[in-house]
Design a protein around this motif. Structure first.
Motif, PDB file in Angstrom:
ATOM      1  N   PHE A  95      -3.243  -3.595  -6.969  1.00 15.89           N
ATOM      2  CA  PHE A  95      -3.745  -3.739  -8.048  1.00 15.89           C
ATOM      3  C   PHE A  95      -3.795  -5.125  -8.386  1.00 15.89           C
ATOM      4  CE2 PHE A  95      -1.016   0.267  -8.475  1.00 15.89           C
ATOM      5  CZ  PHE A  95      -2.110   1.360  -8.521  1.00 15.89           C
ATOM      6  N   ASN A  96      -4.700  -5.858  -8.742  1.00 17.71           N
ATOM      7  CA  ASN A  96      -5.068  -7.061  -9.232  1.00 17.71           C
ATOM      8  C   ASN A  96      -4.748  -7.315 -10.662  1.00 17.71           C
ATOM      9  OD1 ASN A  96      -5.597  -7.786  -6.516  1.00 17.71           O
ATOM     10  ND2 ASN A  96      -7.803  -7.095  -6.868  1.00 17.71           N
TER      11      ASN A  96
ATOM     12  N   VAL B  30       0.547   4.237  -8.684  1.00 12.93           N
ATOM     13  CA  VAL B  30       1.326   3.765  -7.697  1.00 12.93           C
ATOM     14  C   VAL B  30       0.655   3.482  -6.362  1.00 12.93           C
ATOM     15  CG1 VAL B  30       3.620   3.585  -6.448  1.00 12.93           C
ATOM     16  CG2 VAL B  30       3.413   4.618  -8.948  1.00 12.93           C
ATOM     17  N   THR B  31       0.752   2.185  -5.828  1.00 14.50           N
ATOM     18  CA  THR B  31       0.075   2.124  -4.747  1.00 14.50           C
ATOM     19  C   THR B  31       0.603   3.020  -3.567  1.00 14.50           C
ATOM     20  OG1 THR B  31       1.575   0.285  -3.759  1.00 14.50           O
ATOM     21  CG2 THR B  31      -0.401  -0.355  -4.806  1.00 14.50           C
ATOM     22  N   GLY B  32      -0.539   3.619  -2.830  1.00 10.10           N
ATOM     23  CA  GLY B  32      -0.193   5.017  -1.937  1.00 10.10           C
ATOM     24  C   GLY B  32      -0.587   6.205  -2.421  1.00 10.10           C
TER      25      GLY B  32
ATOM     26  N   GLY C 277     -11.130  11.384  -7.068  1.00 10.47           N
ATOM     27  CA  GLY C 277     -12.351  11.201  -6.904  1.00 10.47           C
ATOM     28  C   GLY C 277     -12.913  10.464  -5.635  1.00 10.47           C
ATOM     29  N   THR C 278     -12.020   9.868  -5.105  1.00  8.40           N
ATOM     30  CA  THR C 278     -12.385   8.848  -3.925  1.00  8.40           C
ATOM     31  C   THR C 278     -12.212   9.156  -2.463  1.00  8.40           C
ATOM     32  OG1 THR C 278     -10.373   7.436  -3.822  1.00  8.40           O
ATOM     33  CG2 THR C 278     -11.993   6.975  -5.552  1.00  8.40           C
ATOM     34  N   GLY C 279     -11.046  10.065  -2.419  1.00  9.57           N
ATOM     35  CA  GLY C 279     -10.791  10.717  -1.132  1.00  9.57           C
ATOM     36  C   GLY C 279      -9.869   9.343  -0.348  1.00  9.57           C
ATOM     37  N   GLY C 280      -9.582   8.506  -1.085  1.00  7.06           N
ATOM     38  CA  GLY C 280      -8.724   7.390  -0.709  1.00  7.06           C
ATOM     39  C   GLY C 280      -7.426   7.392  -1.305  1.00  7.06           C
TER      40      GLY C 280
ATOM     41  N   GLY D  29       0.678  -1.369   0.144  1.00  9.08           N
ATOM     42  CA  GLY D  29      -0.015  -0.107   0.049  1.00  9.08           C
ATOM     43  C   GLY D  29       0.649   1.263   0.096  1.00  9.08           C
ATOM     44  N   ALA D  30       2.377   1.094  -0.148  1.00  7.57           N
ATOM     45  CA  ALA D  30       3.060   2.352   0.073  1.00  7.57           C
ATOM     46  C   ALA D  30       4.158   2.245  -0.951  1.00  7.57           C
ATOM     47  CB  ALA D  30       3.508   2.450   1.262  1.00  7.57           C
TER      48      ALA D  30
END
Length: 204
Positions: A202-203, A187-189, A194-197, A167-168
């Motif tokens: 990634f799968n 890139v993760t992190g 548009g999501t705030g997250g 996640g980072a």
């Protein structure tokens, strides 16, 4: 033939690309355990072999396609094939910089597109893969009609070779066009617009 690895690729013209295992002891010269895995295509009624486990990579002197693992092909309607494979040989450390993406044109000529432990463009201290795990760095790739490849990397590392946490920065989603230009999509992190997250994984 003793079996097939993973999913074959089929385009709109009926051309096929598949990772095939040949039965050891068959053929002339006889197939061995180290060269039994082969990436085969059928295009226009012609069967071609693009890659053979244990055989040299044409544009990487001293480097071979690994004798273990699988080819993971994708094919577009132009007959171009994108595939991933582990490699071995000169300068290769298992599970660190062995994973590689390749592209074949419609004639069957194969070129190296991207190697593990290459720096991620535009990202300081971020490298594709290198986390020293048995999992393949590059997931199965896809290829569009222009020959642009979409792929993801896992097990990303920093310059020192230290694996980045989940996640980072541990995964990257990117494209590579036929000129070799790499475009990083996420890139993760990173913030997910548009999501705030943020992107967590990634799968393939």
């Amino acid at each position: 033939i003793s079996g097939f690895d993973g999913n074959p690729a089929l385009n709109d013209s009926g051309a096929l690309a598949a990772s095939v295992n040949f039965r050891t002891g068959s053929g002339v010269p006889a197939v061995t355990g180290s060269n039994a895995r082969r990436l085969v295509t059928t295009r226009g009624g012609t069967v071609d072999v693009l890659a053979v486990s244990g055989a040299p990579v044409s544009d990487l002197p001293g480097v071979n396609f690994a004798s273990t693992g699988t080819f993971s092909p994708a094919m577009n309607n132009a007959g171009q094939v994108a595939f991933t494979s582990a490699t071995s040989g000169v300068g290769i450390t298992a599970n660190v910089n062995e994973s590689t993406i390749f592209r074949s044109d419609a004639s069957g000529s194969v070129v190296t597109v991207l190697r593990e432990r290459t720096g991620v463009p535009g990202r300081s201290d971020l490298f594709f893969g290198g986390a020293n795990t048995a999992l393949s760095t590059f997931g199965a790739a896809s290829i569009n009609k222009f020959g642009t490849i979409l792929a993801q990397s896992s097990g990303n590392t920093n310059a020192a070779g230290t694996a980045l946490p989940n996640g980072a920065g541990h995964q990257t989603l990117f494209t590579i066009d036929t000129s070799g230009l790499i475009s990083v999509l996420a890139v993760t992190g990173d913030a997910a617009p548009g999501t705030g997250g943020t992107f967590a994984a990634f799968n393939a």
